[in-house]
Every structure is written in C-alpha cells, then in structure tokens.
Design a protein around this motif. Sequence first.
Motif, PDB file in Angstrom:
ATOM      1  N   SER A  67      11.410   3.140  -3.916  1.00 43.62           N
ATOM      2  CA  SER A  67      10.110   3.017  -3.518  1.00 43.62           C
ATOM      3  C   SER A  67      10.073   1.654  -2.362  1.00 43.62           C
ATOM      4  O   SER A  67       9.339   1.742  -1.315  1.00 43.62           O
ATOM      5  N   TRP A  68      10.389   0.518  -3.081  1.00 44.45           N
ATOM      6  CA  TRP A  68      10.121  -0.615  -2.537  1.00 44.45           C
ATOM      7  C   TRP A  68      10.987  -0.690  -1.067  1.00 44.45           C
ATOM      8  O   TRP A  68      10.462  -1.105  -0.041  1.00 44.45           O
ATOM      9  N   THR A  69      12.247  -0.239  -1.222  1.00 44.22           N
ATOM     10  CA  THR A  69      13.244  -0.294  -0.194  1.00 44.22           C
ATOM     11  C   THR A  69      12.450   0.567   1.162  1.00 44.22           C
ATOM     12  O   THR A  69      12.585   0.205   2.327  1.00 44.22           O
ATOM     13  N   GLY A  87       0.843  -1.303  -0.230  1.00 43.40           N
ATOM     14  CA  GLY A  87       0.013  -0.123   0.035  1.00 43.40           C
ATOM     15  C   GLY A  87       0.781   0.991   0.075  1.00 43.40           C
ATOM     16  O   GLY A  87       0.385   2.240  -0.713  1.00 43.40           O
ATOM     17  N   GLY A  88       1.891   1.258   0.935  1.00 42.96           N
ATOM     18  CA  GLY A  88       2.878   2.435   0.894  1.00 42.96           C
ATOM     19  C   GLY A  88       3.423   2.682  -0.457  1.00 42.96           C
ATOM     20  O   GLY A  88       3.963   3.878  -0.806  1.00 42.96           O
ATOM     21  N   THR A  89       3.891   1.453  -0.997  1.00 43.59           N
ATOM     22  CA  THR A  89       4.700   1.534  -2.044  1.00 43.59           C
ATOM     23  C   THR A  89       3.705   2.052  -3.419  1.00 43.59           C
ATOM     24  O   THR A  89       4.394   2.863  -4.194  1.00 43.59           O
ATOM     25  N   GLU A  90       2.620   1.854  -3.317  1.00 45.84           N
ATOM     26  CA  GLU A  90       1.863   2.420  -4.586  1.00 45.84           C
ATOM     27  C   GLU A  90       1.410   3.873  -4.229  1.00 45.84           C
ATOM     28  O   GLU A  90       1.118   4.704  -5.253  1.00 45.84           O
ATOM     29  N   CYS A  91       1.366   4.313  -3.021  1.00 48.26           N
ATOM     30  CA  CYS A  91       1.290   5.937  -2.732  1.00 48.26           C
ATOM     31  C   CYS A  91       2.493   6.510  -3.422  1.00 48.26           C
ATOM     32  O   CYS A  91       2.223   7.464  -3.733  1.00 48.26           O
ATOM     33  N   ILE A  92       3.805   6.125  -2.935  1.00 50.02           N
ATOM     34  CA  ILE A  92       4.728   6.745  -3.444  1.00 50.02           C
ATOM     35  C   ILE A  92       4.800   6.669  -5.013  1.00 50.02           C
ATOM     36  O   ILE A  92       4.840   7.786  -5.452  1.00 50.02           O
ATOM     37  N   LEU A  93       4.426   5.511  -5.947  1.00 46.63           N
ATOM     38  CA  LEU A  93       4.395   5.777  -7.070  1.00 46.63           C
ATOM     39  C   LEU A  93       3.469   6.251  -7.648  1.00 46.63           C
ATOM     40  O   LEU A  93       3.804   6.897  -9.053  1.00 46.63           O
ATOM     41  N   ILE A 104       3.728  13.736   1.515  1.00 48.40           N
ATOM     42  CA  ILE A 104       4.720  14.059   0.496  1.00 48.40           C
ATOM     43  C   ILE A 104       4.084  13.792  -0.887  1.00 48.40           C
ATOM     44  O   ILE A 104       4.136  14.636  -1.897  1.00 48.40           O
ATOM     45  N   PRO A 105       3.923  12.443  -1.161  1.00 46.48           N
ATOM     46  CA  PRO A 105       3.218  12.107  -2.484  1.00 46.48           C
ATOM     47  C   PRO A 105       2.399  12.871  -2.882  1.00 46.48           C
ATOM     48  O   PRO A 105       1.836  13.143  -3.869  1.00 46.48           O
ATOM     49  N   PHE A 106       1.204  13.039  -1.795  1.00 46.00           N
ATOM     50  CA  PHE A 106      -0.101  13.597  -2.200  1.00 46.00           C
ATOM     51  C   PHE A 106       0.289  15.151  -2.483  1.00 46.00           C
ATOM     52  O   PHE A 106      -0.611  15.688  -3.505  1.00 46.00           O
ATOM     53  N   SER A 107       1.014  15.715  -2.019  1.00 50.58           N
ATOM     54  CA  SER A 107       1.378  17.101  -2.174  1.00 50.58           C
ATOM     55  C   SER A 107       2.241  17.144  -3.592  1.00 50.58           C
ATOM     56  O   SER A 107       1.671  18.371  -4.634  1.00 50.58           O
ATOM     57  N   VAL A 108       2.712  16.292  -4.069  1.00 51.36           N
ATOM     58  CA  VAL A 108       3.398  16.017  -5.230  1.00 51.36           C
ATOM     59  C   VAL A 108       2.376  16.006  -6.238  1.00 51.36           C
ATOM     60  O   VAL A 108       2.187  16.592  -7.412  1.00 51.36           O
ATOM     61  N   ILE A 109       1.279  15.178  -5.993  1.00 53.29           N
ATOM     62  CA  ILE A 109       0.282  14.953  -6.935  1.00 53.29           C
ATOM     63  C   ILE A 109      -0.783  16.129  -7.013  1.00 53.29           C
ATOM     64  O   ILE A 109      -1.236  16.823  -8.303  1.00 53.29           O
ATOM     65  N   LEU A 110      -0.935  17.018  -6.073  1.00 56.35           N
ATOM     66  CA  LEU A 110      -1.740  18.217  -5.997  1.00 56.35           C
ATOM     67  C   LEU A 110      -1.033  19.304  -6.909  1.00 56.35           C
ATOM     68  O   LEU A 110      -1.369  19.913  -7.812  1.00 56.35           O
ATOM     69  N   ALA A 111       0.284  19.278  -6.840  1.00 48.73           N
ATOM     70  CA  ALA A 111       0.836  20.242  -7.366  1.00 48.73           C
ATOM     71  C   ALA A 111       1.137  19.964  -8.758  1.00 48.73           C
ATOM     72  O   ALA A 111       0.928  21.002  -9.951  1.00 48.73           O
ATOM     73  N   SER A 112       1.399  18.829  -9.186  1.00 46.58           N
ATOM     74  CA  SER A 112       1.454  18.544 -10.630  1.00 46.58           C
ATOM     75  C   SER A 112       0.126  18.431 -11.394  1.00 46.58           C
ATOM     76  O   SER A 112       0.192  18.915 -12.497  1.00 46.58           O
ATOM     77  N   THR A 172      -8.388   9.104 -11.351  1.00 46.64           N
ATOM     78  CA  THR A 172      -9.738   8.571 -10.806  1.00 46.64           C
ATOM     79  C   THR A 172      -8.998   7.450  -9.757  1.00 46.64           C
ATOM     80  O   THR A 172      -9.529   7.382  -8.710  1.00 46.64           O
ATOM     81  N   VAL A 173      -7.809   6.819 -10.398  1.00 47.75           N
ATOM     82  CA  VAL A 173      -7.113   6.049  -9.300  1.00 47.75           C
ATOM     83  C   VAL A 173      -6.649   6.580  -7.975  1.00 47.75           C
ATOM     84  O   VAL A 173      -6.801   6.178  -6.858  1.00 47.75           O
ATOM     85  N   VAL A 174      -6.094   7.616  -8.103  1.00 47.98           N
ATOM     86  CA  VAL A 174      -5.493   8.496  -7.089  1.00 47.98           C
ATOM     87  C   VAL A 174      -6.814   8.909  -6.068  1.00 47.98           C
ATOM     88  O   VAL A 174      -6.667   8.744  -4.769  1.00 47.98           O
ATOM     89  N   SER A 175      -7.876   9.136  -6.642  1.00 46.08           N
ATOM     90  CA  SER A 175      -8.906   9.753  -5.801  1.00 46.08           C
ATOM     91  C   SER A 175      -9.551   8.361  -4.943  1.00 46.08           C
ATOM     92  O   SER A 175      -9.606   8.587  -3.928  1.00 46.08           O
ATOM     93  N   LEU A 176      -9.771   7.496  -5.706  1.00 43.54           N
ATOM     94  CA  LEU A 176     -10.114   6.027  -4.983  1.00 43.54           C
ATOM     95  C   LEU A 176      -9.261   5.769  -3.821  1.00 43.54           C
ATOM     96  O   LEU A 176      -9.669   5.337  -2.832  1.00 43.54           O
ATOM     97  N   TYR A 177      -8.226   5.467  -4.236  1.00 44.63           N
ATOM     98  CA  TYR A 177      -6.750   4.741  -3.293  1.00 44.63           C
ATOM     99  C   TYR A 177      -6.668   5.803  -2.092  1.00 44.63           C
ATOM    100  O   TYR A 177      -6.587   5.491  -0.931  1.00 44.63           O
ATOM    101  N   TYR A 178      -6.344   7.125  -2.540  1.00 37.79           N
ATOM    102  CA  TYR A 178      -5.896   8.190  -1.458  1.00 37.79           C
ATOM    103  C   TYR A 178      -7.007   8.382  -0.542  1.00 37.79           C
ATOM    104  O   TYR A 178      -6.943   8.695   0.876  1.00 37.79           O
TER     105      TYR A 178
END
Length: 234
Positions: free
Chosen positions: A68-70, A28-34, A129-137, A166-172
């Motif tokens: 991401s995995w590590t 789950g965490g890896t998918e958030c980062i990716l 951190i990744p959610f901020s990147v998503i919003l900015a992007s 769509t995926v981001v909204s459902l997942y996050y």
Amino acid sequence: MMTDYLLHKTVISVPGCGIQIVLGLGLGGTECILLGLMSYGHYVAIYNPPLYLLIMNWPLYRQIVVSSWTSDSLNALIHTVYPMSFHICENREIHHFYCELPGVLRFSCEDTLSYETGVLISTTILLLIPFSVILASYTLILITIIQMAPTEGQKKAHSTYSSHLTVVSLYYGAIIFMYVRLISSHASGQDKVVPVFYTILTPMLNPVIYSLRIKDVMGALGKVLWVCSLYSKI
C-alpha cells in the motif's frame, strides 16, 4: 500545517509546498487502499471467523502495509514532481489552508487540462478499485448478517462493520467530491471546506469511532459526559 498556524506563518517555500502535496496524496491514497482491504477482512471475519485467523497473519499484514505504501508513494511522487515544474504566474497566493494539488494548479500560467485529465483518470482508478471491494464486501456482510440468528454474534458483527462504514462514508465521500472531476471546475470555497473532512475531521474521529466498540471506552465516555453535565448545572 500546524507549525505554520502556531508560528503565524503565511509564507511557504516551493520545496515545502511540494512536501505537503506528496504527503497529502501519499497518506490519503494509502488510507483509501487500506480501508478497502479492511472491508474484505471484516467480511472474512464475519463470514468465517476460523478462516480469518488462518488467512490474516503477520506476514500478510506486512505485505499489505508495504504494498500500500509503495504503490501510493510512487503515485504521489509522480503527481507532485510534474505540476511543481509548471510556470507560476505573478499571483502566488494559495486560497487554501495548506498546499494541496487543486490550490497549487490555480496559479499556473500553463494549460493544465491534459494533466488534470490524467489526475482524474488515475484518481478514479485509485478510488474505484478499493471502493468496489468495499461495496462488494459490505453487500456480502449484510447478506451474512441477515442470515444469522439474532444472537450476540450478530450484534458484534453489526458493531464491527458499522464503525468502519462510518469512516468510509466520511472519507470517500469527500475525496470523490474533490478529485473525481476536473480541478479547473472547482469553486475556491469548496476547495477550502471539503478537504477538512479527509485531512482533519475523519482522522480526528477515527480513534473515537473505532474505540466506541469497546465496552470500557463506552463506560469511560459515559462517565465523562456525566461529569460534564454536573459541572454545567453548577
């Protein structure tokens, strides 16, 4: 989890429960980062396609996957080993469809408030951190698309970011609702329903959502729906 359902097993060992927790947190965490990195990649692809081809190469892909995995595997391991050492009360029934951290902490006899606070802080940072990147992007993507002339390129840009969004909204949305608050404040009914979105529903829809951008897939889907409608009339 699927094996337990198919074999009608209602009992799981402590190591087996720990494996389910570490896999759930790790994947789950890896998918958030990716997802966060993918949103930046989409911005570069829409803003400057030649630059995208220059930056996004196989060595960078490998670095992204390995880092991401590590990083998240280490986070998942820490958040699995520590709670599994808590003393367990007599009631060992997990009101959940698999071993997830909130469900396991419910039958601990110890005071878990300090640990829950640590989980809240680390999860907030991991998601923020990744959610901020998503919003900015996506803000920059929207600005770039608005400035484009209404051409085929604009349609392609809409298709590229809409499926990912769509995926981001459902997942996050489901993960933030589940983990960005103290676990002890959860209702057992919510703990059963909300995880379905990020453990089953979103992964199941991922291939469909991303593939619908491909014309051949859209054509095949249209044929299947047409055949189904014919059979329903017979």
